[in-house]
Design an enzyme around this catalytic site. Structure first.
Site, PDB file in Angstrom:
ATOM      1  N   CYS A   2       0.847  -1.187   0.000  1.00  0.00           N
ATOM      2  CA  CYS A   2       0.000   0.000   0.000  1.00  0.00           C
ATOM      3  C   CYS A   2       0.891   1.249   0.000  1.00  0.00           C
ATOM      4  CB  CYS A   2      -0.946   0.092   1.190  1.00  0.00           C
ATOM      5  SG  CYS A   2      -2.139  -1.236   1.265  1.00  0.00           S
ATOM      6  N   TRP A  76      -2.701  -2.781  -1.682  1.00  0.00           N
ATOM      7  CA  TRP A  76      -2.381  -4.214  -1.760  1.00  0.00           C
ATOM      8  C   TRP A  76      -3.243  -4.839  -0.677  1.00  0.00           C
ATOM      9  CZ3 TRP A  76      -0.525  -8.159   1.337  1.00  0.00           C
ATOM     10  CH2 TRP A  76      -0.060  -9.287   0.670  1.00  0.00           C
ATOM     11  N   GLY A 103      -0.932  -0.665   6.501  1.00  0.00           N
ATOM     12  CA  GLY A 103      -0.648  -1.413   7.730  1.00  0.00           C
ATOM     13  C   GLY A 103      -1.816  -2.311   8.089  1.00  0.00           C
ATOM     14  N   GLU A 486      17.399 -18.259  -6.335  1.00  0.00           N
ATOM     15  CA  GLU A 486      17.052 -16.905  -6.777  1.00  0.00           C
ATOM     16  C   GLU A 486      16.555 -16.916  -8.232  1.00  0.00           C
ATOM     17  OE1 GLU A 486      16.346 -14.269  -5.485  1.00  0.00           O
ATOM     18  OE2 GLU A 486      16.594 -12.742  -7.025  1.00  0.00           O
ATOM     19  N   LYS A 490      12.861 -15.710  -9.440  1.00  0.00           N
ATOM     20  CA  LYS A 490      12.616 -14.682 -10.463  1.00  0.00           C
ATOM     21  C   LYS A 490      11.609 -15.180 -11.487  1.00  0.00           C
ATOM     22  CE  LYS A 490      13.700 -11.861  -8.983  1.00  0.00           C
ATOM     23  NZ  LYS A 490      14.344 -11.703  -7.732  1.00  0.00           N
ATOM     24  N   GLU A 493       8.040 -15.446  -9.981  1.00  0.00           N
ATOM     25  CA  GLU A 493       7.433 -14.144  -9.686  1.00  0.00           C
ATOM     26  C   GLU A 493       6.857 -13.454 -10.897  1.00  0.00           C
ATOM     27  OE1 GLU A 493       9.610 -11.506  -6.450  1.00  0.00           O
ATOM     28  OE2 GLU A 493      10.985 -12.344  -7.914  1.00  0.00           O
ATOM     29  N   HIS A 509      16.935 -37.595  -4.414  1.00  0.00           N
ATOM     30  CA  HIS A 509      16.223 -37.950  -3.179  1.00  0.00           C
ATOM     31  C   HIS A 509      14.733 -37.629  -3.306  1.00  0.00           C
ATOM     32  CE1 HIS A 509      19.928 -38.948  -1.174  1.00  0.00           C
ATOM     33  NE2 HIS A 509      20.445 -37.836  -1.661  1.00  0.00           N
TER      34      HIS A 509
HETATM   35  C1  F6R Z   1      11.846 -10.857  -4.947  1.00  0.00           C
HETATM   36  C2  F6R Z   1      11.548  -9.811  -4.026  1.00  0.00           C
HETATM   37  C3  F6R Z   1      11.111 -10.174  -2.652  1.00  0.00           C
HETATM   38  C4  F6R Z   1      11.937  -9.367  -1.638  1.00  0.00           C
HETATM   39  C5  F6R Z   1      11.428  -9.616  -0.217  1.00  0.00           C
HETATM   40  C6  F6R Z   1      12.259  -8.900   0.818  1.00  0.00           C
HETATM   41  O1  F6R Z   1      12.141 -10.393  -6.215  1.00  0.00           O
HETATM   42  O2  F6R Z   1      11.668  -8.670  -4.340  1.00  0.00           O
HETATM   43  O3  F6R Z   1      11.252 -11.527  -2.421  1.00  0.00           O
HETATM   44  O4  F6R Z   1      13.263  -9.741  -1.762  1.00  0.00           O
HETATM   45  O5  F6R Z   1      10.095  -9.192  -0.106  1.00  0.00           O
HETATM   46  O6  F6R Z   1      12.248  -7.522   0.622  1.00  0.00           O
HETATM   47  P1  F6R Z   1      13.371  -6.594   1.235  1.00  0.00           P
HETATM   48  O7  F6R Z   1      14.652  -7.002   0.617  1.00  0.00           O
HETATM   49  O8  F6R Z   1      12.951  -5.210   0.856  1.00  0.00           O
HETATM   50  O9  F6R Z   1      13.365  -6.822   2.709  1.00  0.00           O
END
Ligand code: F6R
Length: 613
Positions: A2, A76, A103, A486, A490, A493, A509
């Site tokens: 948000c 959001w 929040g 990672e 990506k 996402e 396994h």
């Molecule tokens: C993935 C991504 C999220 C953030 C996670 C932590 O591309 O952006 O997984 O890495 O929400 O966010 P930060 O790093 O801002 O604490």
């Protein structure tokens, strides 16, 4: 999670609010709304879906609202589906006050019950509406709106960044904060509030960071900040170090593609002034541990979420390898519900791009409460986490706008290389010659990334071939296992393809049961300790008819027999390879999502800054 904006004294408040919300779209994008004071009362405009829908609704209306207070919100959803009714702003029954909120109000059910018993009607499913009614309930005849806000917030448990405007007071904008970010921007005869800097950067660089339990009453040329009891606070005005240009796409189709291409410079920036020459000691002046504390350090705990957690896993490998100090890495959301164990000579490292992630923030506060030294690795030295930290390791990635983290990941990796080498220097755990070689290689890395970025055809071809695949597996061992995680994250996402990273040795396994010609397996294999082992695991996958993709720097003819696609990266020592292997994985995810026509910078259900636990 948000985004909030607000203004007072702004020539054209609707345009300001819409432009501000556009800059905050990374925080949420399932509905949007604004409330503006039209002189005689508050007008509210809301639309479900992307901000574009709100803009269409307001088309032609932007000139009508001048100088009076206005607030805006991009949502959001947490409580209630993302529709127009649940979109913010929310108003009290008599429309005396309208609010925007970021929040979660934890005691909203109890408050709602009490207010309903008093005759208040609720029109939305949100927790936020409770605050609007609560403020109206607190606004007794003759009482100032600021007192009503303070009295209402005394009854609220949970997290809020709040913007409010009152029907009776068109010349004042009210704001409050607890456990969710909110800044006050100071302009010439106009002032602003925002959840984050990009929303106001074009208008002012002078800001005040509100702290928990502070309430601001803002007029066009003055402001008053109090604590929850109404006592006036003196706050420092700070100057932002950024330029508005840093939040533009600069000709790229998406922020993600721009941010991928910024990585060589981001790494140069992260190295700048910390590592000038390979024969000079590192300068990590932001790490406020004494030499003795560093020498005695015998345990490190790292906490983070998502991509930052993957960077932390690489960090664990580096610190353990370079210094022999054991490192535990834990997802912040798990850490906070366990007993917090802090030993005498340990430190806690929080890693976060935004510096605002609620779980990581809570985790570092818990560690601080147990007297641990907290070091924060963040891209935002102005964030709440940075303010909570005892020490800071800034990562200089600039604003990252695309929801999928890319350049911040590379910058966090660099921060861990620097920290691990720094610890090795202090503890003398590596020979001086090795340290010097490592530093030389760090300086070379940006150029090597540039080579990958100027040679993207193979990655593109790979995306053409596999963009209709429903499942993907990424395998690696050792320091590249987090890179596999990672890369898979990506892809998930931004393309919504099911992608999972495994330690290559774990394949047999269980996961190998899934393999057939419909599932591509991407192997990260660079020369070093685990090359042969990953190669064997790749052969095992090939034997199950999987389509095979390699990301490698090895010139091994044998690879041609196993892999359908070989994505080459420049050679580097295995220990530095995650910085390079991660780049093709980011590009592969990007191109696949692009072929699928996905909303790359704003993937569904996600938000960049996760400020709720
Ligand atoms: C993935 C991504 C999220 C953030 C996670 C932590 O591309 O952006 O997984 O890495 O929400 O966010 P930060 O790093 O801002 O604490």
């Amino acid at each position: 999670m948000c985004g909030i904006v607000g203004c007072i004294g702004q020539e054209n408040s609707v345009s300001f609010l819409l432009e501000g919300l556009e800059k905050l779209e990374y925080r949420g994008y399932d509905s949007a709304g604004i409330a503006v004071h039209g002189g005689s009362g508050i007008k509210i405009y809301k639309a479900s879906g992307k901000l574009e829908n709100l803009k269409t609704l307001l088309n032609g209306n932007s000139g009508k609202y001048r100088l009076n207070a206005g607030i805006g919100h991009i949502r959001w959803a947490t409580h209630g589906v993302p529709n127009e009714t649940n979109a913010h702003p929310h108003s009290s029954s008599e429309n005396t006050v309208s609010i925007v909120h970021n929040g979660i109000i934890e005691n909203y059910k109890e408050l709602k019950k009490e207010l309903a018993e008093k005759g208040f009607n609720f029109s939305s499913q949100t927790d936020t509406e409770v605050i609007a009614h609560l403020i109206e309930d607190s606004l007794k005849p003759g009482q100032a709106p600021g007192d009503a806000v303070r009295n209402a917030l005394k009854k609220v448990d949970g997290a809020y960044a709040l913007g409010a405007i009152f029907k009776q007071d068109p010349q004042t904008l009210y704001a409050a904060r607890k456990s969710a970010p909110l800044i006050l921007g100071l302009g010439e005869n106009r002032n602003f509030i925002a959840s984050d800097v990009p929303a106001i950067l074009e208008h002012t660089k002078r800001v005040i960071y509100l702290e928990d339990n502070e309430i601001a009453e803002i007029k066009s040329s003055s402001y008053k900040i109090t604590d929850i009891n109404g006592d006036i606070l003196e706050k420092k005005v700070e100057t932002l170090p950024w330029e508005p240009v840093s939040v533009s796409k600069m000709g790229y189709k998406h922020f993600m593609l721009k941010e991928i291409h910024e990585q060589p410079d981001v790494i140069r920036q992260t190295l700048f002034d910390k590592l000038k020459n390979s024969d000079e000691p590192l300068n990590l002046r932001e790490v406020k541990l004494t030499k003795k504390q560093l020498e005695d350090l015998d345990r490190v705990q790292v906490i983070a979420c998502g991509t930052s957690l993957h960077a932390a896993l690489v960090g664990k490998y580096l610190i353990e390898e370079f210094t022999g100090i054991p490192v535990d890495v834990e997802a912040s959301s798990e850490y906070i519900y366990k007993r917090t164990i802090v030993s005498k000579n340990s430190i806690t490292i929080g890693v976060s791009q935004s510096g605002e992630t609620a779980d990581t923030l809570t985790a570092i506060k818990q560690a601080k409460d147990k007297n641990s030294h907290v070091l924060v690795v963040t891209n935002r030295p102005d964030s709440t986490m940075a303010r909570e930290a005892d020490s800071l390791l800034p990562v200089n990635a600039g604003f990252e706008v695309s929801v999928a983290a890319t350049k911040s990941f590379s910058a966090q990796l660099m921060a861990f290389y620097l920290l691990a080498i720094y610890l090795a220097e202090v503890k003398k755990s590596l020979p001086g010659t090795t340290i010097e070689e490592y530093k030389k290689e760090l300086i070379q890395l940006p150029q090597k990334i540039e080579m990958i970025l100027s040679n993207k055809e193979k990655i593109h071809d790979c995306a053409v071939k596999f963009h209709n695949t429903r499942n993907f597996i990424y395998i690696a061992r050792g320091i590249n296992f987090p890179t596999a995680l990672e890369g898979a994250l990506k892809l998930k996402e931004i393309s919504y393809i099911n992608a999972t990273g495994y330690p290559a040795g774990e394949l047999k396994h269980g996961p190998i049961a899934m393999l057939d010609e419909t599932i591509p397996v991407l192997s990260i294999l660079v020369p070093g300790k685990v090359y042969e082992k990953v190669l064997s695991n790749s052969e095992e996958s090939k034997a199950r008819n999987a389509n095979m993709i390699a990301v490698t720097s090895e010139e091994d003819e044998h690879l041609e027999q196993i892999f359908d696609f070989i994505i080459k990266i420049p050679h580097t020592d295995e220990i530095f390879s995650p910085i390079l292997t991660t780049i093709p994985l980011q590009l592969l995810a990007y191109y696949i999502a692009e072929f699928l026509g996905k909303d790359i910078d704003q993937p569904r259900n996600l938000a960049k800054s996760v400020t709720v636990e």
